[in-house]
Design an enzyme around this catalytic site. Structure first.
Site, PDB file in Angstrom:
ATOM      1  CG  HIS A  24      -2.052  -1.039   0.997  1.00 32.81           C
ATOM      2  ND1 HIS A  24      -3.156  -0.845   0.210  1.00 32.81           N
ATOM      3  CD2 HIS A  24      -2.121  -2.307   1.449  1.00 32.81           C
ATOM      4  CE1 HIS A  24      -3.884  -1.943   0.215  1.00 32.81           C
ATOM      5  NE2 HIS A  24      -3.270  -2.857   0.947  1.00 32.81           N
ATOM      6  CG  ASP A  26       1.221   0.724  -5.199  1.00 36.96           C
ATOM      7  OD1 ASP A  26       0.364   0.925  -4.309  1.00 36.96           O
ATOM      8  OD2 ASP A  26       1.004   0.033  -6.199  1.00 36.96           O
ATOM      9  CB  ALA A 111      -5.453 -15.257  -5.413  1.00 33.00           C
ATOM     10  N   GLY A 112      -4.894 -11.779  -5.079  1.00 36.96           N
ATOM     11  CA  GLY A 112      -3.828 -10.845  -4.714  1.00 36.96           C
ATOM     12  C   GLY A 112      -2.527 -11.126  -5.449  1.00 36.96           C
ATOM     13  CB  SER A 116      -6.519  -6.933 -12.692  1.00 34.90           C
ATOM     14  OG  SER A 116      -7.348  -7.506 -11.753  1.00 34.90           O
ATOM     15  CG  ASP A 160      -0.307  -4.958  -8.691  1.00 35.82           C
ATOM     16  OD1 ASP A 160       0.574  -4.981  -7.819  1.00 35.82           O
ATOM     17  OD2 ASP A 160      -1.518  -4.979  -8.434  1.00 35.82           O
ATOM     18  CE1 TYR A 213      -5.111  -1.261  -3.010  1.00 34.68           C
ATOM     19  CE2 TYR A 213      -6.152   0.661  -3.997  1.00 34.68           C
ATOM     20  CZ  TYR A 213      -5.040  -0.141  -3.817  1.00 34.68           C
ATOM     21  OH  TYR A 213      -3.858   0.181  -4.445  1.00 34.68           O
TER      22      TYR A 213
END
Ligand code: GLA
Length: 381
Positions: A24, A26, A111-112, A116, A160, A213
């Protein structure tokens, strides 16, 4: 429906990712330390004779088609990810010829592990290749992030998309998310040679489009604004110290205070993790991961009962150097550092304990760090 294709398809793939440390951080200019993992989204794009863009997925029902030049907005469906990327490309003036884009893959969903972003990067590379164009890593990642923020409506940061694009095999990627400076940090120095990265999927679904989030992000941004008002030289939380935060405690909500504390301590942990990795010190790296979990659980409040159980159990097992929640949180996966010789026993014992406690089968994946999509494309060229 069937279409007439007029040349051989172009096939590209993009991996998933696991974050070792820096959660968190980023979207407030902080540091992250993820690596790419050997789960992939494959995008196969073929030029069509019909004047259409057609999207298919092996994982989801239904096909989506629009005329070339179409400007439809969000459908709240799987195809929002590749269509969002297409819109961003169109905004940059890239006009791909008519195509059929077929997606398939094995990145675990929700699932983290960044299914995506993997879809976005694979789709983007495929559409660029069909258009005879290329983008540097940072522009490609930012374009995919914008697709997710603006079209899909998920307020994610840049980690990501960036690691999935720019990672190198055998290395974690240290990214400064303020300016996208990065460093490939080797994972085979000293004691790290004897270590495996083990991911454990709790099968508690996580969705970052859902409110928690975004709520955390707002609480952080409010805290950051309070701090910048008081300390004019702060660019963002990436620069902030705990002393500065203490000085602002009375001017922000207890939630904002705790969220900011997580970010400030997490950035410090990422810096220390880099040192530990360069020194080949698995013990130090593992300790930092456990401290990160405590901070995610208590300050960022993004864990859940199942994940806490997996972490607490893991750190009591033979050969485990550290464990923590990875990714957006509220479910998903843990990431564990485990001595190679103890991995099989570790995975079995952890899964048994989870099954006994929750009556759910967790899955474990032993992962080495693989190339991101660009390095892979270069290797195949
Ligand atoms: C999700 C987001 C990332 C990052 C992580 C938390 O994976 O997509 O940008 O914010 O959560 O570190």
């Amino acid at each position: 429906m069937s279409f007439s294709l007029h040349r051989d398809p172009i096939v590209v793939r993009a991996p998933g990712r696991v974050n070792l440390l820096g959660e968190h951080t980023d979207y407030t200019g902080g540091l992250v330390l993820p690596m790419a993992i050997p789960f992939y989204t494959t995008a196969r794009v073929s030029a069509l004779n019909e004047s259409q863009y057609v999207f298919r997925s092996a994982q989801f029902e239904g096909e989506y088609a629009e005329p070339v030049g179409g400007s439809a907005t969000r459908y709240k469906a799987w195809h929002d990810y590749p269509v969002g990327v297409l819109r961003q490309l169109q905004e940059r003036g890239v006009a791909p010829p008519s195509f059929l884009l077929e997606l398939s893959g094995n990145v675990p969903l929700g699932a983290g592990l960044s299914s995506s972003a993997s879809v976005e990067v694979a789709s983007c590379l495929a559409m660029l290749a069909l258009s005879g164009q290329a983008l540097p890593a940072n522009e490609l990642a930012l374009l995919c992030q914008r697709a997710e923020n603006d079209f899909v409506g998920s307020p994610c940061g840049i980690m990501d998309q960036f690691v999935i694009t720019a990672a190198h095999a055998g290395h974690a990627l240290l990214i400064s998310t303020r300016d996208l400076q990065f460093e490939h940090v080797p994972m085979n120095t000293g004691g790290l040679r004897e270590i495996s990265v083990v991911i454990c999927n709790s099968h508690v679904k996580h969705s970052i489009a859902a409110g928690a989030y975004g709520e955390r992000r707002k609480q952080l941004e409010v805290g950051q604004a309070v701090m910048r008002e008081r300390f004019a030289s702060l660019r963002d939380l990436g620069d902030a110290t705990l002393e500065q935060l203490q000085a602002c405690e009375a001017s922000m909500s207890p939630e904002s205070f705790k969220r900011c504390r997580h970010i400030i301590t997490e950035n410090a942990r990422v810096r220390q993790a880099r040192e530990a990795m360069l020194a080949g010190d698995a013990q130090a790296l593992g300790k930092l991961m456990v401290a990160a979990h405590t901070s995610e659980r208590d300050d960022f409040e993004c864990s859940c009962e199942e994940i806490d159980f997996l972490v607490d159990t893991a750190i009591g097992l033979r050969g485990c150097f550290g464990a923590r929640l990875t990714g957006g949180g509220f479910g998903g996966c843990t990431v564990n550092l485990v001595a190679r010789e103890a991995v099989t026993e570790f995975c079995e014992t952890l899964k048994d304990a989870y099954r006994t406690r929750f009556d759910v089968s967790a899955e474990t994946y032993v992962c080495e760090a693989v190339d991101g999509a660009l390095a892979e494309q270069e290797r195949q060229a």
